[in-house]
Scaffold this motif. Structure first.
Motif, short mmCIF file in Angstrom:
data_model
loop_
_atom_site.label_atom_id
_atom_site.label_comp_id
_atom_site.label_asym_id
_atom_site.label_seq_id
_atom_site.Cartn_x
_atom_site.Cartn_y
_atom_site.Cartn_z
N TYR A 1 0.83 -1.20 0.00
CA TYR A 1 0.00 0.00 0.00
C TYR A 1 0.87 1.25 0.00
O TYR A 1 1.54 1.56 0.97
N LEU B 1 -10.14 -1.77 -1.68
CA LEU B 1 -9.25 -2.36 -0.67
C LEU B 1 -10.02 -3.14 0.38
O LEU B 1 -9.56 -4.19 0.86
N GLU B 2 -11.20 -2.64 0.75
CA GLU B 2 -12.02 -3.40 1.69
C GLU B 2 -12.48 -4.72 1.10
O GLU B 2 -12.51 -5.75 1.79
N ARG C 1 -9.73 -7.53 0.89
CA ARG C 1 -9.07 -7.84 2.17
C ARG C 1 -9.05 -9.35 2.49
O ARG C 1 -8.01 -9.86 2.95
N VAL D 1 -5.99 -11.09 0.97
CA VAL D 1 -4.66 -10.54 1.24
C VAL D 1 -3.99 -11.33 2.35
O VAL D 1 -4.41 -11.28 3.51
N ALA E 1 -0.12 -7.74 4.14
CA ALA E 1 -0.32 -6.33 3.82
C ALA E 1 0.92 -5.56 4.21
O ALA E 1 1.31 -5.54 5.39
N LEU F 1 -4.70 1.41 6.52
CA LEU F 1 -5.13 0.03 6.30
C LEU F 1 -5.87 -0.52 7.51
O LEU F 1 -6.87 -1.23 7.38
N TYR G 1 -7.92 -4.03 8.09
CA TYR G 1 -6.82 -4.98 8.03
C TYR G 1 -6.30 -5.23 9.44
O TYR G 1 -6.05 -4.30 10.20
N ASP G 2 -6.15 -6.51 9.80
CA ASP G 2 -5.81 -6.87 11.17
C ASP G 2 -4.34 -6.70 11.47
O ASP G 2 -3.96 -6.22 12.53
N ASN G 3 -3.47 -7.16 10.57
CA ASN G 3 -2.02 -7.08 10.79
C ASN G 3 -1.37 -6.44 9.57
O ASN G 3 -1.57 -6.88 8.45
N VAL G 4 -0.60 -5.42 9.82
CA VAL G 4 0.05 -4.68 8.74
C VAL G 4 1.54 -4.60 9.03
O VAL G 4 1.94 -4.15 10.11
#
Length: 384
Positions: A88, A115-116, A119, A122, A125, A136, A141-144
């Motif tokens: 991103y 992007l939603e 998800r 993915v 991310a 994000l 997004y849970d973990n970036v």
């Protein structure tokens, strides 16, 4: 080994350059292709059309999608993929584009919706800054994983500065040169730069000159900028448009400061280029710029105040002690972010999506890079 996709590929574009550097490293591990919906002249030899994506050679592995703009055709192509790695780079805010390019504004709005929707596919991310990571997270997004991009700033040290450009710069006079490098896009707020430079000339340094490098993307917007320059009585602005790397190297050689007053950046490669080449930076304290620059430049909290910006510029251009401090810090910060450090980290992060391949490759890759990597950027993982 891994394939990549982005909406638009263009020479001189920071995201395209980031993608090509990653491609050349991945291609050493196995077949690798790049795809894009829009291809500008100069990239066709290395980037394939979006129409060819269904036949990509690495369908058993996740597709690396570089997100910076919404696109219905690209979104439809992503719907045909089972596994994705998202890189991103940030979406610009749509509001500044409504008057000049309403279709682009619509693409930017829809981009976040896209992007939603992707998800669930993915697996990894990657955000190029903490600022982007938070966006994000806000999208669910849970973990970036935060990994800096891979700017090849050293390329400007490897080429000879363009002699005609050096001669052209000499013809502008003996005053200090303030450089601005930014595409002519509304969120870059180039009118702030013009206004601040006009005040600098009128109140502090009459012989100072602005050299502006930036591709004209929207004629109406660019025409408005030129009209604004006349309105604020900006003297002899050098509006250079697109330049070659050799011409850009010449500009950095002669520049006394880099000024960028953008309202929204996901990273901001030009400030890293300037720092790498010993050019002090004055930049707006907006979006991801503070995390990119840190203490290696002057960060302006009030970029809409041309009097304040001009005062900062005047000090940077005339205070020799401050210049030495900024140059030293800037060179160090640029080394942390440049490709020799950030690219291996990005590749290793991608390899971790395929553990068996990673085990076979990482040791060999680290051995090859031994002696070239001195400072390791930090990987941070942000969880909601």
């Amino acid at each position: 080994m891994w394939d990549q996709l982005l909406v638009g590929a263009a020479p001189g574009d920071a995201i395209t350059a980031n993608m090509l550097l990653l491609h050349r490293r991945l291609a050493k591990l196995g077949p690798s292709r790049i795809y894009s919906e829009h291809l500008e002249a100069g990239v066709q030899g290395e980037v394939s059309s979006l129409d060819e994506l269904p036949d990509r050679p690495n369908r058993e592995r996740p597709l690396i999608f570089h997100a910076s703009m919404g696109s219905w055709p690209v979104f439809r192509a992503l719907e045909g993929e089972d596994r994705l790695i998202l890189v991103y780079h940030n979406f610009s805010p749509p509001e500044p584009y409504a008057a000049f390019a309403p279709r682009v504004a619509g693409d930017l709005v829809r981009g976040r919706w896209e992007l939603e929707r992707i998800r669930p596919k993915v697996e990894l991310a990657i955000a190029v800054s903490d600022f982007n990571a938070q966006e994000l997270i806000d999208l669910g997004y849970d973990n970036v994983v935060v990994v800096p991009p891979t700017p090849d700033v050293d390329r400007l040290d490897r080429i000879r500065p363009d002699p005609p450009m050096l001669a052209r710069i000499t013809s502008w006079g003996r005053g200090p040169i303030v450089l601005c490098v930014a595409q002519q896009l509304p969120h870059k707020r180039i009118e702030r730069v013009f206004a601040a430079m006009a005040v600098l000339q009128q109140e502090h340094l009459p012989d100072a000159r602005l050299a502006f490098v930036g591709v004209d993307r929207f004629h109406q917007y660019s025409a408005a900028l030129r009209s604004f320059a006349r309105t604020v009585d900006l003297r002899e602005p050098q509006l250079l448009g697109r330049v070659t790397d050799a011409e850009l190297a010449a500009l950095y050689v002669r520049a006394d400061a880099l000024l960028t007053l953008s309202e929204h950046e996901g990273f901001c490669v030009p400030v890293v280029e300037a720092m790498a080449l010993g050019v002090p930076v004055v930049a707006s304290a907006r979006a991801a710029i503070p995390s990119t620059v840190r203490d290696a430049g002057i960060l302006v909290d009030e970029p809409d105040d041309p009097v304040a910006v001009a005062a900062y510029l005047h000090r940077v251009l005339t205070d020799h002690t401050l210049r030495r401090i900024l140059i030293g810090r800037g060179v160090s910060r640029a080394k942390e972010l440049a490709a020799p450090n950030s690219l291996p980290l990005l590749v290793r992060t991608i390899l971790e999506t395929e553990p068996r391949i990673a085990e076979l490759v990482v040791a060999r890759m680290e051995a090859e890079l031994a002696g070239t990597v001195h400072v390791q950027p930090t990987v941070s993982v942000t969880a909601r």
